[in-house]
Design a protein around this motif. Sequence first.
Motif, PDB file in Angstrom:
ATOM      1  N   MET A  35       0.806  -1.223   0.000  1.00  0.00           N
ATOM      2  CA  MET A  35       0.000   0.000   0.000  1.00  0.00           C
ATOM      3  C   MET A  35       0.836   1.268   0.000  1.00  0.00           C
ATOM      4  SD  MET A  35      -3.215  -0.963   2.451  1.00  0.00           S
ATOM      5  CE  MET A  35      -2.244  -1.927   3.612  1.00  0.00           C
ATOM      6  N   ALA A  36       2.145   1.145   0.098  1.00  0.00           N
ATOM      7  CA  ALA A  36       2.998   2.331   0.164  1.00  0.00           C
ATOM      8  C   ALA A  36       2.799   3.217  -1.067  1.00  0.00           C
ATOM      9  CB  ALA A  36       4.455   1.919   0.283  1.00  0.00           C
ATOM     10  N   PRO A  37       2.399   4.476  -0.901  1.00  0.00           N
ATOM     11  CA  PRO A  37       2.170   5.358  -2.056  1.00  0.00           C
ATOM     12  C   PRO A  37       3.471   5.666  -2.792  1.00  0.00           C
ATOM     13  CG  PRO A  37       1.120   6.219  -0.065  1.00  0.00           C
ATOM     14  CD  PRO A  37       2.040   5.126   0.366  1.00  0.00           C
ATOM     15  N   ASP A  38       3.374   5.862  -4.109  1.00  0.00           N
ATOM     16  CA  ASP A  38       4.553   6.277  -4.863  1.00  0.00           C
ATOM     17  C   ASP A  38       4.780   7.771  -4.667  1.00  0.00           C
ATOM     18  OD1 ASP A  38       2.720   7.632  -6.519  1.00  0.00           O
ATOM     19  OD2 ASP A  38       2.825   6.126  -8.113  1.00  0.00           O
ATOM     20  N   GLN A  39       5.842   8.292  -5.288  1.00  0.00           N
ATOM     21  CA  GLN A  39       6.204   9.685  -5.045  1.00  0.00           C
ATOM     22  C   GLN A  39       5.102  10.642  -5.473  1.00  0.00           C
ATOM     23  OE1 GLN A  39      10.142  10.777  -6.202  1.00  0.00           O
ATOM     24  NE2 GLN A  39       9.867  12.953  -5.813  1.00  0.00           N
ATOM     25  N   GLY A  40       4.413  10.337  -6.565  1.00  0.00           N
ATOM     26  CA  GLY A  40       3.332  11.203  -7.021  1.00  0.00           C
ATOM     27  C   GLY A  40       2.200  11.282  -6.012  1.00  0.00           C
ATOM     28  N   ALA A  41       1.820  10.136  -5.439  1.00  0.00           N
ATOM     29  CA  ALA A  41       0.746  10.130  -4.445  1.00  0.00           C
ATOM     30  C   ALA A  41       1.202  10.821  -3.160  1.00  0.00           C
ATOM     31  CB  ALA A  41       0.309   8.699  -4.154  1.00  0.00           C
ATOM     32  N   LEU A  42       2.479  10.642  -2.784  1.00  0.00           N
ATOM     33  CA  LEU A  42       2.992  11.349  -1.614  1.00  0.00           C
ATOM     34  C   LEU A  42       2.937  12.857  -1.823  1.00  0.00           C
ATOM     35  CD1 LEU A  42       6.125   9.185  -0.733  1.00  0.00           C
ATOM     36  CD2 LEU A  42       4.009   9.359   0.604  1.00  0.00           C
ATOM     37  N   ALA A  43       3.314  13.299  -3.017  1.00  0.00           N
ATOM     38  CA  ALA A  43       3.278  14.735  -3.310  1.00  0.00           C
ATOM     39  C   ALA A  43       1.857  15.266  -3.220  1.00  0.00           C
ATOM     40  CB  ALA A  43       3.862  14.995  -4.698  1.00  0.00           C
ATOM     41  N   THR A  44       0.910  14.517  -3.757  1.00  0.00           N
ATOM     42  CA  THR A  44      -0.490  14.927  -3.664  1.00  0.00           C
ATOM     43  C   THR A  44      -0.936  14.980  -2.209  1.00  0.00           C
ATOM     44  OG1 THR A  44      -0.982  13.968  -5.826  1.00  0.00           O
ATOM     45  CG2 THR A  44      -2.855  14.355  -4.362  1.00  0.00           C
ATOM     46  N   GLY A  45      -0.503  13.999  -1.417  1.00  0.00           N
ATOM     47  CA  GLY A  45      -0.849  13.985  -0.012  1.00  0.00           C
ATOM     48  C   GLY A  45      -0.337  15.200   0.730  1.00  0.00           C
ATOM     49  N   MET A  46       0.887  15.632   0.411  1.00  0.00           N
ATOM     50  CA  MET A  46       1.434  16.822   1.060  1.00  0.00           C
ATOM     51  C   MET A  46       0.586  18.058   0.754  1.00  0.00           C
ATOM     52  SD  MET A  46       4.009  15.672   2.740  1.00  0.00           S
ATOM     53  CE  MET A  46       3.104  14.111   2.860  1.00  0.00           C
ATOM     54  N   LEU A  47       0.097  18.148  -0.466  1.00  0.00           N
ATOM     55  CA  LEU A  47      -0.641  19.326  -0.912  1.00  0.00           C
ATOM     56  C   LEU A  47      -2.104  19.309  -0.500  1.00  0.00           C
ATOM     57  CD1 LEU A  47       0.841  19.595  -4.522  1.00  0.00           C
ATOM     58  CD2 LEU A  47       1.347  21.082  -2.573  1.00  0.00           C
ATOM     59  N   GLN A  48      -2.675  18.113  -0.330  1.00  0.00           N
ATOM     60  CA  GLN A  48      -4.113  18.011  -0.087  1.00  0.00           C
ATOM     61  C   GLN A  48      -4.474  17.720   1.366  1.00  0.00           C
ATOM     62  OE1 GLN A  48      -5.898  15.292  -2.922  1.00  0.00           O
ATOM     63  NE2 GLN A  48      -5.543  16.696  -4.630  1.00  0.00           N
ATOM     64  N   ALA A  49      -3.498  17.511   2.227  1.00  0.00           N
ATOM     65  CA  ALA A  49      -3.806  17.227   3.630  1.00  0.00           C
ATOM     66  C   ALA A  49      -4.556  18.397   4.256  1.00  0.00           C
ATOM     67  CB  ALA A  49      -2.520  16.948   4.400  1.00  0.00           C
ATOM     68  N   ARG A  50      -5.579  18.068   5.008  1.00  0.00           N
ATOM     69  CA  ARG A  50      -6.367  19.068   5.709  1.00  0.00           C
ATOM     70  C   ARG A  50      -6.566  18.616   7.152  1.00  0.00           C
ATOM     71  NH1 ARG A  50      -4.942  21.053   1.807  1.00  0.00           N
ATOM     72  NH2 ARG A  50      -6.107  22.084   0.141  1.00  0.00           N
ATOM     73  N   TRP A  51      -6.396  19.521   8.095  1.00  0.00           N
ATOM     74  CA  TRP A  51      -6.583  19.190   9.501  1.00  0.00           C
ATOM     75  C   TRP A  51      -7.037  20.467  10.201  1.00  0.00           C
ATOM     76  CZ3 TRP A  51      -8.130  15.248  11.642  1.00  0.00           C
ATOM     77  CH2 TRP A  51      -7.904  14.931  12.989  1.00  0.00           C
ATOM     78  N   PRO A  52      -8.346  20.653  10.358  1.00  0.00           N
ATOM     79  CA  PRO A  52      -8.885  21.925  10.867  1.00  0.00           C
ATOM     80  C   PRO A  52      -8.365  22.278  12.250  1.00  0.00           C
ATOM     81  CG  PRO A  52     -10.629  20.555   9.921  1.00  0.00           C
ATOM     82  CD  PRO A  52      -9.406  19.701   9.992  1.00  0.00           C
ATOM     83  N   ALA A  53      -8.269  23.581  12.479  1.00  0.00           N
ATOM     84  CA  ALA A  53      -7.917  24.159  13.786  1.00  0.00           C
ATOM     85  C   ALA A  53      -6.484  23.873  14.194  1.00  0.00           C
ATOM     86  CB  ALA A  53      -8.884  23.695  14.871  1.00  0.00           C
ATOM     87  N   ARG A  54      -5.639  23.554  13.228  1.00  0.00           N
ATOM     88  CA  ARG A  54      -4.203  23.444  13.496  1.00  0.00           C
ATOM     89  C   ARG A  54      -3.514  24.478  12.617  1.00  0.00           C
ATOM     90  NH1 ARG A  54      -7.839  19.383  14.869  1.00  0.00           N
ATOM     91  NH2 ARG A  54      -6.922  18.045  16.469  1.00  0.00           N
ATOM     92  N   LEU A  55      -3.280  25.656  13.217  1.00  0.00           N
ATOM     93  CA  LEU A  55      -2.775  26.811  12.467  1.00  0.00           C
ATOM     94  C   LEU A  55      -3.535  26.968  11.147  1.00  0.00           C
ATOM     95  CD1 LEU A  55       1.040  26.971  13.178  1.00  0.00           C
ATOM     96  CD2 LEU A  55      -0.624  28.807  13.445  1.00  0.00           C
ATOM     97  N   GLN A  56      -4.833  27.033  11.273  1.00  0.00           N
ATOM     98  CA  GLN A  56      -5.725  27.167  10.116  1.00  0.00           C
ATOM     99  C   GLN A  56      -6.087  28.636   9.924  1.00  0.00           C
ATOM    100  OE1 GLN A  56      -9.530  25.323  10.728  1.00  0.00           O
ATOM    101  NE2 GLN A  56     -10.295  25.799   8.685  1.00  0.00           N
ATOM    102  N   ARG A  57      -5.897  29.128   8.718  1.00  0.00           N
ATOM    103  CA  ARG A  57      -6.360  30.482   8.421  1.00  0.00           C
ATOM    104  C   ARG A  57      -7.822  30.420   7.979  1.00  0.00           C
ATOM    105  NH1 ARG A  57      -4.307  35.131   4.095  1.00  0.00           N
ATOM    106  NH2 ARG A  57      -5.898  36.636   4.726  1.00  0.00           N
ATOM    107  N   LEU A  58      -8.669  31.186   8.639  1.00  0.00           N
ATOM    108  CA  LEU A  58     -10.073  31.281   8.261  1.00  0.00           C
ATOM    109  C   LEU A  58     -10.210  32.425   7.266  1.00  0.00           C
ATOM    110  CD1 LEU A  58     -11.703  30.900  11.808  1.00  0.00           C
ATOM    111  CD2 LEU A  58     -11.131  29.111  10.155  1.00  0.00           C
ATOM    112  N   VAL A  59     -10.694  32.109   6.084  1.00  0.00           N
ATOM    113  CA  VAL A  59     -10.729  33.121   5.019  1.00  0.00           C
ATOM    114  C   VAL A  59     -12.140  33.586   4.681  1.00  0.00           C
ATOM    115  CG1 VAL A  59      -8.550  32.376   3.994  1.00  0.00           C
ATOM    116  CG2 VAL A  59     -10.680  31.311   3.247  1.00  0.00           C
ATOM    117  N   GLU A  60     -13.154  32.909   5.208  1.00  0.00           N
ATOM    118  CA  GLU A  60     -14.525  33.347   4.993  1.00  0.00           C
ATOM    119  C   GLU A  60     -15.387  32.850   6.144  1.00  0.00           C
ATOM    120  OE1 GLU A  60     -15.916  31.702   1.370  1.00  0.00           O
ATOM    121  OE2 GLU A  60     -15.616  29.621   1.959  1.00  0.00           O
ATOM    122  N   GLY A  61     -16.560  33.454   6.291  1.00  0.00           N
ATOM    123  CA  GLY A  61     -17.470  33.058   7.348  1.00  0.00           C
ATOM    124  C   GLY A  61     -17.923  34.250   8.165  1.00  0.00           C
ATOM    125  N   ARG A  62     -18.843  33.990   9.078  1.00  0.00           N
ATOM    126  CA  ARG A  62     -19.460  35.073   9.846  1.00  0.00           C
ATOM    127  C   ARG A  62     -18.464  35.817  10.728  1.00  0.00           C
ATOM    128  NH1 ARG A  62     -23.594  31.028  10.086  1.00  0.00           N
ATOM    129  NH2 ARG A  62     -22.806  30.267  12.089  1.00  0.00           N
TER     130      ARG A  62
END
Length: 434
Positions: free
Chosen positions: A276-303
């Motif tokens: 299951m080990a991802p190849d370099q392309g999938a690792l690169a995508t993972g670095m760019l697409q990881a999301r984890w709210p409320a961990r140094l998250q900039r809020l850019v819209e909302g009330r």
Amino acid sequence: MPNSTQAGSDVVLERLMQLHPKLIDLSLDRLHRLLEHLGQPHRHLPPAVHVAGTNGKGSVIAYMRAALMAAGHTVHVYTSPHLVRFHERIEIGGHLIEEDRLMALLEECEAANRNEPITFFEITTAAAYLAFAREPADIVLLETGLGGRLDATNVIDKPLVSVITPVSLDHQQFLGTTLAAIAGEKAGIIKNGVPVVIAPQDDEAMEVLLDRAGALGAPAIVAGHDFTFGEETGGRFEVTEPGGRRTVLPAPALAGRHQMANAATAVVALGLTGRMAPDQGALATGMLQARWPARLQRLVEGRLVDRLGRGKELWLDGGHNPAAGSILADMARTWCDRPLDVIIGMMNTKDPAGFIRPLAPFIRRAVAVAIPGEKNTLDAAATRAVLEAEGVAATVATDIRQAISRLADPQDERSRILICGSLYLAGRVLSANG
């Protein structure tokens, strides 16, 4: 009477809270009893990666999840606590668990428990095991809730790989008052012969973790020794894995220099998952697409963002221990382009001075709040007193909206506001922001 706006699962969750033992004793006996009644679902899970530590657990899981999904794998994920809705804790094949399924699982666990004392985390973890056992997946990512040795996730006999993220002082009332004692609890997830990836640690914690791994014959892959990481030019970073394999990847999507260590730890752990080990392309995508709210998250819209007006930045972080305060201070050190204002609320079980002290030199002014709906919140006046003792000019506000209004000076267009101090507060902020 239940609130008419509550989901059915919220009503069941409230009932489950009433089963909590009068005295908290960290033990797996209650959970093993329940799992026996449920048919041992934890023995029928997909291959697992088990993650413990004080800080960075969720971020490591976020990178692994994103990379595994980019590689085409079906992934179940269990994390805690939730920020807004309980459903966030249980992810089935890339999607939060659906309300009907969650409610049915909770009710099944409630019936099987037969009204015996059990902690909220134990019985809801059993529900997650049922969900994961009944839905096929390639892999499951499990985050410990508290400690490791006696954590409800630690009934998994033989994961693919164990991961220990940085260990620091937190939850001392349960895990011990020294770094060595806490590391000993985290080391409890290390299993016989199962490789363990160890992120950067203080020497005191590292010694305990390595001793445990050695005693169990668990191959230890240690940051700074068996793998290294560092910045590259052009917004990239590199990871050198055991054996010398060098992988260059985009800079992690999550903010903060500490995320490089989290991302590297995730990359090395993924390399130990076999087919299951991802190849370099999938690792690169993972670095760019990881999301984890409320961990140094900039809020850019909302009330809440709208209340600030143009030109200001609003950031959110749920860190709440001294190590998290140091991480925020590292980030604040790079924020020299704008003055930093802070809104802070903390639980009375934490160390507010230890959290605030490293960050204090970078704060222009602060507003202290109590965390709404939390009986163990530190009151705003007590938080303000800690801020002032650390040399920070501080006021109090009755809620987040009022705190933001205090800092929303239209003449001060380029300020940066950071809301921090508690994941519980972060959840309230995300809910209020919409």
